[in-house]
Scaffold this motif. Structure first.
Motif, PDB file in Angstrom:
ATOM      1  N   HIS A   1       0.832  -1.206   0.000  1.00  0.00           N
ATOM      2  CA  HIS A   1       0.000   0.000   0.000  1.00  0.00           C
ATOM      3  C   HIS A   1       0.870   1.261   0.000  1.00  0.00           C
ATOM      4  O   HIS A   1       0.623   2.194  -0.769  1.00  0.00           O
ATOM      5  CB  HIS A   1      -0.928  -0.008   1.215  1.00  0.00           C
ATOM      6  N   VAL A   2       1.879   1.269   0.831  1.00  0.00           N
ATOM      7  CA  VAL A   2       2.782   2.425   0.910  1.00  0.00           C
ATOM      8  C   VAL A   2       3.524   2.587  -0.418  1.00  0.00           C
ATOM      9  O   VAL A   2       3.660   3.700  -0.933  1.00  0.00           O
ATOM     10  CB  VAL A   2       3.766   2.285   2.094  1.00  0.00           C
ATOM     11  N   GLY A   3       3.986   1.490  -1.003  1.00  0.00           N
ATOM     12  CA  GLY A   3       4.676   1.551  -2.295  1.00  0.00           C
ATOM     13  C   GLY A   3       3.776   2.104  -3.380  1.00  0.00           C
ATOM     14  O   GLY A   3       4.190   2.938  -4.192  1.00  0.00           O
ATOM     15  N   SER A   4       2.538   1.654  -3.389  1.00  0.00           N
ATOM     16  CA  SER A   4       1.577   2.139  -4.385  1.00  0.00           C
ATOM     17  C   SER A   4       1.300   3.629  -4.199  1.00  0.00           C
ATOM     18  O   SER A   4       1.263   4.400  -5.166  1.00  0.00           O
ATOM     19  CB  SER A   4       0.274   1.338  -4.256  1.00  0.00           C
ATOM     20  N   ALA A   5       1.106   4.049  -2.953  1.00  0.00           N
ATOM     21  CA  ALA A   5       0.859   5.468  -2.677  1.00  0.00           C
ATOM     22  C   ALA A   5       2.063   6.308  -3.077  1.00  0.00           C
ATOM     23  O   ALA A   5       1.912   7.389  -3.667  1.00  0.00           O
ATOM     24  CB  ALA A   5       0.545   5.668  -1.197  1.00  0.00           C
ATOM     25  N   ARG A   6       3.254   5.825  -2.790  1.00  0.00           N
ATOM     26  CA  ARG A   6       4.488   6.549  -3.145  1.00  0.00           C
ATOM     27  C   ARG A   6       4.594   6.720  -4.663  1.00  0.00           C
ATOM     28  O   ARG A   6       4.891   7.813  -5.148  1.00  0.00           O
ATOM     29  CB  ARG A   6       5.695   5.781  -2.613  1.00  0.00           C
ATOM     30  N   ARG A   7       4.334   5.638  -5.399  1.00  0.00           N
ATOM     31  CA  ARG A   7       4.397   5.733  -6.866  1.00  0.00           C
ATOM     32  C   ARG A   7       3.366   6.719  -7.400  1.00  0.00           C
ATOM     33  O   ARG A   7       3.650   7.490  -8.309  1.00  0.00           O
ATOM     34  CB  ARG A   7       4.200   4.351  -7.493  1.00  0.00           C
ATOM     35  N   SER A   8       2.172   6.716  -6.829  1.00  0.00           N
ATOM     36  CA  SER A   8       1.129   7.649  -7.268  1.00  0.00           C
ATOM     37  C   SER A   8       1.530   9.093  -7.008  1.00  0.00           C
ATOM     38  O   SER A   8       1.338   9.965  -7.853  1.00  0.00           O
ATOM     39  CB  SER A   8      -0.188   7.361  -6.546  1.00  0.00           C
TER      40      SER A   8
END
Length: 54
Positions: A27-34
């Motif tokens: 989730h954190v990785g996805s938010a960071r990429r976004s």
């Protein structure tokens, strides 16, 4: 609350710490990429900075 947050909350309540940790990292990785995708590229930032100084 979004579905992803509901899933994390359910995992927290279930006590499945390994799955919770993995899903939270995803989730954190996805938010960071976004967030990074929304930032200007270095060239765009340099052009904006140059126009501010002219």
């Amino acid at each position: 609350m979004v579905d992803e947050h509901r899933e994390l909350a359910a995992l927290l309540c279930s006590g499945d710490s390994r799955t919770l940790a993995r899903r939270a990292e995803e989730h954190v990785g996805s938010a960071r990429r976004s967030l990074l995708a929304g930032l200007p590229t270095d060239a765009t930032a340099e052009n904006a900075e140059a126009s501010d100084h002219s």
